[in-house]
Design an enzyme around this catalytic site. Structure first.
Site, PDB file in Angstrom:
ATOM      1  N   GLU A 161       0.786  -1.232   0.000  1.00  0.00           N
ATOM      2  CA  GLU A 161       0.000   0.000   0.000  1.00  0.00           C
ATOM      3  C   GLU A 161       0.825   1.293   0.000  1.00  0.00           C
ATOM      4  O   GLU A 161       0.790   2.067   0.969  1.00  0.00           O
ATOM      5  CB  GLU A 161      -0.960   0.014   1.193  1.00  0.00           C
ATOM      6  CG  GLU A 161      -1.939  -1.118   1.162  1.00  0.00           C
ATOM      7  CD  GLU A 161      -3.037  -0.996   2.214  1.00  0.00           C
ATOM      8  OE1 GLU A 161      -2.917  -0.145   3.114  1.00  0.00           O
ATOM      9  OE2 GLU A 161      -4.019  -1.735   2.127  1.00  0.00           O
ATOM     10  N   GLU A 357      -5.183  -8.373   0.541  1.00  0.00           N
ATOM     11  CA  GLU A 357      -5.856  -8.089   1.826  1.00  0.00           C
ATOM     12  C   GLU A 357      -7.316  -7.789   1.580  1.00  0.00           C
ATOM     13  O   GLU A 357      -7.653  -7.102   0.608  1.00  0.00           O
ATOM     14  CB  GLU A 357      -5.280  -6.840   2.515  1.00  0.00           C
ATOM     15  CG  GLU A 357      -4.020  -7.053   3.276  1.00  0.00           C
ATOM     16  CD  GLU A 357      -3.541  -5.762   3.952  1.00  0.00           C
ATOM     17  OE1 GLU A 357      -4.374  -4.962   4.406  1.00  0.00           O
ATOM     18  OE2 GLU A 357      -2.311  -5.585   4.002  1.00  0.00           O
TER      19      GLU A 357
HETATM   20  C1  BGC Z   1      -3.116  -2.358   5.993  1.00  0.00           C
HETATM   21  C2  BGC Z   1      -3.112  -3.174   7.251  1.00  0.00           C
HETATM   22  C3  BGC Z   1      -4.231  -2.699   8.161  1.00  0.00           C
HETATM   23  C4  BGC Z   1      -5.541  -2.938   7.443  1.00  0.00           C
HETATM   24  C5  BGC Z   1      -6.771  -2.574   8.256  1.00  0.00           C
HETATM   25  C6  BGC Z   1      -4.495  -2.121   5.433  1.00  0.00           C
HETATM   26  O1  BGC Z   1      -4.560  -0.822   4.928  1.00  0.00           O
HETATM   27  O2  BGC Z   1      -2.249  -2.907   5.041  1.00  0.00           O
HETATM   28  O3  BGC Z   1      -1.857  -3.080   7.857  1.00  0.00           O
HETATM   29  O4  BGC Z   1      -4.211  -3.305   9.409  1.00  0.00           O
HETATM   30  O5  BGC Z   1      -5.581  -2.183   6.286  1.00  0.00           O
HETATM   31  O6  BGC Z   1      -6.793  -1.221   8.562  1.00  0.00           O
END
Ligand code: BGC
Length: 461
Positions: A161, A357
């Site tokens: 990110e 993610e």
């Molecule tokens: C990040 C994580 C974070 C997750 C939830 C993402 O933007 O890569 O590190 O914990 O979002 O906020």
């Protein structure tokens, strides 16, 4: 149906779970300084977090029990290279090697992220990403990673990110290092970061001890169509890759600026014109360096926003109704983003995609029966994954999905306020309690998505 070799995994990052035991000889990173400045909710810190650095054996045993066979995690740059460059911390290398071997012993395939926001403090003091030398600093770190881990790991991801660690870290200042720089400096940082990505890919390939696969994991909210009329779809697609939708104080929420150079070898034309007053010198050699061949693209996708074609023929935002579903941290629940996001990205970049993610924070509590019941998380995942399935069935090459996250953990500036895990962590005792969603996800992994309530008509309006 998901393809037979579809990768079902979970994701995490080092700083959010490991703990910072001083015995380990790690160097500090910008988040340590940010914590010290008291900029975390409730004065929380990551000193212990989930104490994963001392408990990873049990954690991987639990992961195996929960049927998870792929794990995306990050290495801490300043744990491995305490000064960011120079001497390698042997203890850190030994720990990470043992971690990787331990997960493999349990049938879990490692996906190694090099940088999940933990910039070494010593290098930040030398200018951080704003210093052009950061390209070589990161390249050198990538070489150390290849030399020490590529014999036992096959999948590598350079950056997590960049939109966030650049934008939140250096433009709006809500994340470490927590500064608000003028736009020109932030464009310089971005250019350096993209070059550092390219340099890292070169170094990983050059020093790898076996053929490896490399990707990149940017993010951004997804513009998705309010209806499935062709004109709304076109409006959403154009907004998703546009450069003119955000004010300059917020410009880093941009897909094309961070992905076109990496995957297509050029910055978007529209952005070059729009941002011209702020841009650093950009050479042909820079673009060649940034545009290294990659094996896959990663994308972190959590939510999106509606777009339709307005009466004037131009794209317009559509407001959400007051009762629109939201997560515990106030993020909109928009399952369609997993369909439209991967579809738009695949059309533009043509690489196999991993969702690196996706997940939800819920107000999880331990119930009277000692379990953690989280039906909201199951419903969220069921809907999102059903939309992902639609993309797969329409021919988008989706290689895998990494759920954020395995353990509840240190949620950056929000400290321990948010719980994103499949596994509840009782911080005072460090006890792990798999939530109902963990058992549900085990079935998703076991049946290759066979237990999803997949409805072909679900996302359509
Ligand atoms: C990040 C994580 C974070 C997750 C939830 C993402 O933007 O890569 O590190 O914990 O979002 O906020």
């Amino acid at each position: 149906m998901f393809p037979e070799n579809f990768v079902w995994g979970v994701a995490s990052s080092a700083y959010q779970i490991e703990g910072t035991d001083a015995e380990d000889a790690r160097g500090e990173n910008v988040w340590d300084a940010f914590v010290r400045e008291g900029r975390i909710y409730g004065g929380h810190n990551a000193d212990t977090a989930c104490d994963h650095m001392h408990r990873y054996k049990e954690d991987f045993a639990l992961m195996q029990e929960l049927g998870i066979t792929s794990y995306r995690f990050s290495l801490s740059w300043s744990r491995i290279l305490p000064d960011g460059v120079g001497a390698v911390n042997g203890k850190a290398v030994a720990m990470y090697r043992d971690m990787i071997l331990e997960m493999k012993k349990r049938g879990i395939t490692p996906y190694v992220t090099l940088f999940h926001w933990e910039f070494p403090l010593k290098l930040y003091e030398k200018g951080g990403w704003l210093n052009e030398e950061s390209v070589e600093w990161f390249g050198n770190y990538a070489r150390v990673i290849a030399e020490n881990f590529s014999d036992i790991a096959e999948y590598f991801i350079t950056l997590n990110e960049p939109q966030c660690f650049i934008g939140l870290g250096h433009l709006s200042g809500g994340h470490a290092p927590g500064v608000k720089l003028e736009p020109a400096k932030v464009f310089q940082i971005t250019h350096n970061v993209l070059k550092a990505h390219g340099r890292a890919v070169q170094m990983l390939r050059q020093y790898a001890k076996q053929p490896i696969k490399i990707g990149y994991a940017p993010t951004c909210g997804v513009a998705y169509p309010y209806t499935e009329r062709p004109e709304d779809i076109e409006a959403a697609r154009s907004v998703y890759f546009a450069c003119d939708r955000q004010p300059i104080e917020n410009w880093t929420w941009n897909v094309a600026w961070f992905s076109d150079p990496v995957f297509l070898g050029r910055y978007p034309e529209e952005g070059l014109k729009l941002f011209a007053p702020y841009l650093p010198e950009i050479t042909k050699e820079d673009m060649e360096l940034i545009h290294q061949p990659l094996d896959f693209m990663g994308q972190n996708i959590y939510n999106g926003y509606w777009i339709r074609q307005g009466a004037d023929g131009k794209p317009e935002y559509v407001d959400r109704p007051a009762d629109f579903p939201m997560t515990a941290c106030g993020w909109p629940i928009t399952p369609e983003c997993l369909y439209w996001g991967v579809r738009f990205l695949y059309e533009r970049y043509h690489l196999p995609i991993y969702i690196t993610e996706n997940g939800i924070s819920c107000a999880d509590t331990v119930a009277q029966d000692g379990a953690v019941h989280d039906p909201g998380r199951i419903e969220f995942l069921d809907k999102y994954l059903s939309c992902l399935q639609r993309a797969v069935e329409e021919g988008v090459e989706v290689a895998g999905y990494f759920l954020w996250t395995f353990l509840d953990n240190f949620e950056w500036e929000k400290g321990y306020k948010e719980r994103f895990g499949l596994v509840y962590v009782d911080y005072p005792t460090q006890k792990r309690i798999p939530k109902d969603s963990a058992y549900w996800y085990r079935e998703v992994c076991r049946t290759n998505g066979g237990n999803l309530t997949y409805r072909k008509d679900f996302p359509k309006r």
